[in-house]
Design an enzyme around this catalytic site. Structure first.
Site, mmCIF file in Angstrom:
data_model
loop_
_atom_site.group_PDB
_atom_site.id
_atom_site.type_symbol
_atom_site.label_atom_id
_atom_site.label_comp_id
_atom_site.label_asym_id
_atom_site.label_seq_id
_atom_site.Cartn_x
_atom_site.Cartn_y
_atom_site.Cartn_z
ATOM 1 N N ASP A 90 -3.336 -3.535 -15.973
ATOM 2 C CA ASP A 90 -2.118 -4.072 -15.357
ATOM 3 C C ASP A 90 -2.350 -5.421 -14.668
ATOM 4 O O ASP A 90 -1.447 -5.987 -14.065
ATOM 5 C CB ASP A 90 -1.535 -3.044 -14.375
ATOM 6 C CG ASP A 90 -0.026 -3.169 -14.248
ATOM 7 O OD1 ASP A 90 0.605 -3.713 -15.175
ATOM 8 O OD2 ASP A 90 0.521 -2.746 -13.214
ATOM 9 N N ARG A 128 6.956 -7.257 -10.142
ATOM 10 C CA ARG A 128 7.968 -8.274 -9.791
ATOM 11 C C ARG A 128 7.873 -8.666 -8.325
ATOM 12 O O ARG A 128 8.218 -9.776 -7.950
ATOM 13 C CB ARG A 128 9.361 -7.752 -10.173
ATOM 14 C CG ARG A 128 9.781 -6.519 -9.419
ATOM 15 C CD ARG A 128 10.936 -5.791 -10.086
ATOM 16 N NE ARG A 128 10.513 -5.052 -11.285
ATOM 17 C CZ ARG A 128 11.338 -4.379 -12.077
ATOM 18 N NH1 ARG A 128 12.628 -4.357 -11.806
ATOM 19 N NH2 ARG A 128 10.886 -3.731 -13.136
ATOM 20 N N LYS A 187 2.989 7.590 -10.898
ATOM 21 C CA LYS A 187 3.120 7.749 -12.346
ATOM 22 C C LYS A 187 2.605 9.126 -12.763
ATOM 23 O O LYS A 187 1.751 9.688 -12.084
ATOM 24 C CB LYS A 187 2.271 6.694 -13.067
ATOM 25 C CG LYS A 187 2.822 5.290 -13.039
ATOM 26 C CD LYS A 187 1.898 4.342 -13.804
ATOM 27 C CE LYS A 187 2.411 2.914 -13.770
ATOM 28 N NZ LYS A 187 3.704 2.703 -14.438
HETATM 29 N N1 BES Z 1 2.653 -1.864 -15.090
HETATM 30 C C1 BES Z 1 3.880 -1.228 -15.370
HETATM 31 C C2 BES Z 1 4.438 -1.585 -16.751
HETATM 32 C C3 BES Z 1 3.624 -1.181 -17.931
HETATM 33 C C4 BES Z 1 3.919 -0.033 -18.629
HETATM 34 C C5 BES Z 1 2.598 -1.972 -18.391
HETATM 35 C C6 BES Z 1 3.190 0.331 -19.737
HETATM 36 C C7 BES Z 1 1.866 -1.625 -19.505
HETATM 37 C C8 BES Z 1 2.155 -0.473 -20.178
HETATM 38 C C9 BES Z 1 4.928 -1.610 -14.328
HETATM 39 O O1 BES Z 1 4.429 -1.867 -13.068
HETATM 40 C C10 BES Z 1 5.841 -0.450 -14.204
HETATM 41 O O2 BES Z 1 5.400 0.574 -13.763
HETATM 42 N N2 BES Z 1 7.100 -0.624 -14.597
HETATM 43 C C11 BES Z 1 8.054 0.400 -14.528
HETATM 44 C C12 BES Z 1 9.318 -0.190 -13.969
HETATM 45 C C13 BES Z 1 10.350 0.833 -13.586
HETATM 46 C C14 BES Z 1 9.885 1.639 -12.406
HETATM 47 C C15 BES Z 1 11.631 0.111 -13.252
HETATM 48 C C16 BES Z 1 8.273 0.935 -15.932
HETATM 49 O O3 BES Z 1 8.224 0.143 -16.873
HETATM 50 O O4 BES Z 1 8.440 2.133 -16.084
HETATM 51 ZN ZN ZN Z 2 2.480 -2.531 -12.954
HETATM 52 MN MN MN Z 3 4.243 -0.125 -11.873
#
Ligand code: BES
Ligand code: ZN
Ligand code: MN
Length: 490
Positions: free
Chosen positions: A277, A340, A266
């Site tokens: 998370d 997931r 990230k």
């Molecule tokens: N933990 C994140 C989602 C999230 C984002 C939670 C902001 C709380 C606040 C999740 O694991 C994630 O990184 N999701 C990605 C999915 C993508 C790579 C398909 C996302 O939402 O960008």
């Molecule tokens: Zn996550």
């Molecule tokens: Mn993630």
């Protein structure tokens, strides 16, 4: 753990009002009717309360609003909080009034003159929930909050009802503490230990380690934690308060104690937010605590997958193909779509091991749900209209925002992979829905299931209905009510 403020109920005793220290709260109807306590306050303050109630300021007040008179004459208190509430106030008005009082209270002691309030426990719950503060890492802070005492018409009745409400508050606080805790403190091991300590409440706790998960074939879950020094775990909490042999409701939580994104790292800005998370697992643990504290008459099993998503030479690479416990293979396109993967094996395990009557999973799963619903509503995805309707009703009754989202084959098709049974991401469009479709592949046809995407509601940067800014505990109250209304039958 942060404990709810201690609460004491007594009959109205107007002789004690003048000498009460800290804050005193009185209740006045929108049309300005004073009860016995308020009349005494008016007398002590030489009519100040009456002048407020006759003023234009009061005319504009709505149920649940609060006006503070500071350093009131004739009273030892530092402040007099005047709450606008109709005689037959509804639950949400009472809680809202409580929230206003809880916010004003801070660390002061508070005496509430609630002799005319029919359901003082709803008022109490609002006060208690809003008076939360996470001070575990503030070294200079005074951690003792002043007590709450309430003068009510029927103290014994209120005491009985307060026990169930305080069980809810304790569950919510347990969740908020877990969500607030940074990842160097709340490792997977620490999280599992905090869960294990709940055996004292009568919960049956099991913790699976990496070897056991390996034997079970939980490779998707394990693939997320490979890069981290803190070992992956599954913690299981069983509450068997229902009929012997009745299939349980399973609550399943994503517990990523920190999500760096893994090799699909990230960006730096805001990455610190990923301490939350594990919010889904936090809610599951909080609900289980509440159910145990109030000795719910239902069989509920909570399962949480505790992992840390880190980049390292042992971490999963984009392009890796991993076999799930179910047997389906997954091409991991993006290691940041890790929640997931954790849930897929956990959902499968829950069905194989517990044959649940229904399954609800909670996860801070996608940023896309925040784009769609903001911080007001969690996304509700389901394969069964009855369980979805029951949940939405419970959430509404508790004032926790929840909104049903669509699912369907066309979304599912976006998960097709060239080389495996599926990919772990479906691209940018409908990102929250393709995530839900991924989970659905691990839910058996006949199992009523809900996926709650709580990424937008688990922790919020401004204050929410019942919480100061930060962790909300969203979902503990709705799920507790769902259990009470739907699973604690007869
Ligand atoms: N933990 C994140 C989602 C999230 C984002 C939670 C902001 C709380 C606040 C999740 O694991 C994630 O990184 N999701 C990605 C999915 C993508 C790579 C398909 C996302 O939402 O960008
Ligand atoms: Zn996550
Ligand atoms: Mn993630």
């Amino acid at each position: 753990m942060t404990s709810p403020v201690s609460v004491e109920f007594q009959e109205t005793n107007i002789e004690q009002i003048a000498g009460a220290t800290g804050r005193v709260a009185v209740i006045v109807t929108p049309d300005g009717k004073l009860d016995a306590g308020a009349r005494r306050v008016n007398k002590l303050t030489k009519g100040a309360l009456g002048r407020l109630v006759d003023s234009e300021t009061w005319e504009k007040k709505k149920p649940g609003d609060l006006v503070t008179i500071a350093w009131p004459t004739g009273m030892a208190a530092d402040a007099l909080d005047v709450i606008c509430l109709p005689r037959a106030a509804k639950q949400d008005e009472l809680r809202k009034a409580g929230v206003a009082l809880g916010k004003a209270k801070g660390k002061s002691a508070l005496l509430v003159l609630a002799g005319q309030v029919r359901r003082p426990v709803d008022l109490m719950l609002g006060i208690v929930l809003r008076a939360y503060e996470f001070t575990a890492h503030k070294t200079a802070e005074d951690k003792d909050a002043g007590a709450l005492s309430m003068m009510v018409a029927k103290p014994d009745e209120a005491k009985d009802e307060a026990a169930a409400a305080l069980a809810v508050a304790e569950g919510v606080f347990f969740t908020r503490d877990l969500v607030s805790e940074p990842a160097n403190h709340l490792t997977t091991t620490e999280f599992a230990d905090r869960i294990a300590a709940m055996k004292d409440l009568g919960l049956k706790i099991t913790v699976l380690d990496e070897d056991e998960m390996g034997k079970l074939g939980m490779n998707l879950l394990l693939s997320v934690g490979h890069g981290s020094i803190t070992p992956s775990k599954v913690a299981i909490m069983e509450w068997n308060g229902g009929k012997k042999g009745d299939a349980p409701l399973a609550l399943v939580g994503k517990g990523v104690v920190f999500d760096t994104g893994g090799i699909s790292l990230k960006p730096a800005a805001g990455m610190e937010d990923m301490t939350m998370d594990m919010g889904g697992a936090g809610v599951v643990a909080g609900v289980m605590r509440t159910l145990a504290l109030r000795k719910a008459k239902a069989n509920i099993v909570g399962l949480v997958g505790l992992v840390e998503n880190m980049p390292s030479d042992r971490a999963t690479r984009p392009g890796d193909v991993v076999t799930s416990m179910k047997g389906d293979t997954v091409e991991i396109i993006n290691t940041d779509a890790e929640g997931r993967l954790v849930l897929a094996d956990l959902l499968w395990y829950a069905q194989e091991k517990y044959g649940p009557a229904g399954m609800i999973n909670l996860a801070t799963l996608t940023g896309a749900i925040i784009v769609g619903l903001g911080h007001e509503n969690a996304g509700v995805f389901s394969n069964d209209d009855t369980i979805a309707r029951n949940f939405l009703k419970s959430a509404e009754a508790e004032g926790e925002g929840a909104w049903r989202m669509p699912m369907g084959k066309a979304y599912d098709d976006l998960l097709k992979s060239q080389i495996a049974d599926m990919k772990n991401v479906g691209g940018r469009p409908a990102g929250s829905i393709t995530a839900a479709q991924f989970l659905k592949r691990f839910v058996k046809e006949d199992c009523p299931w809900i996926h709650l995407d709580i990424a937008g509601v688990a922790s919020v940067k401004s204050e929410t209905t019942y919480a100061p800014k930060g962790a909300t505990g969203w979902g503990v109250m709705a799920l507790n009510r769902l259990v009470a209304d739907t699973y604690e039958g007869d």
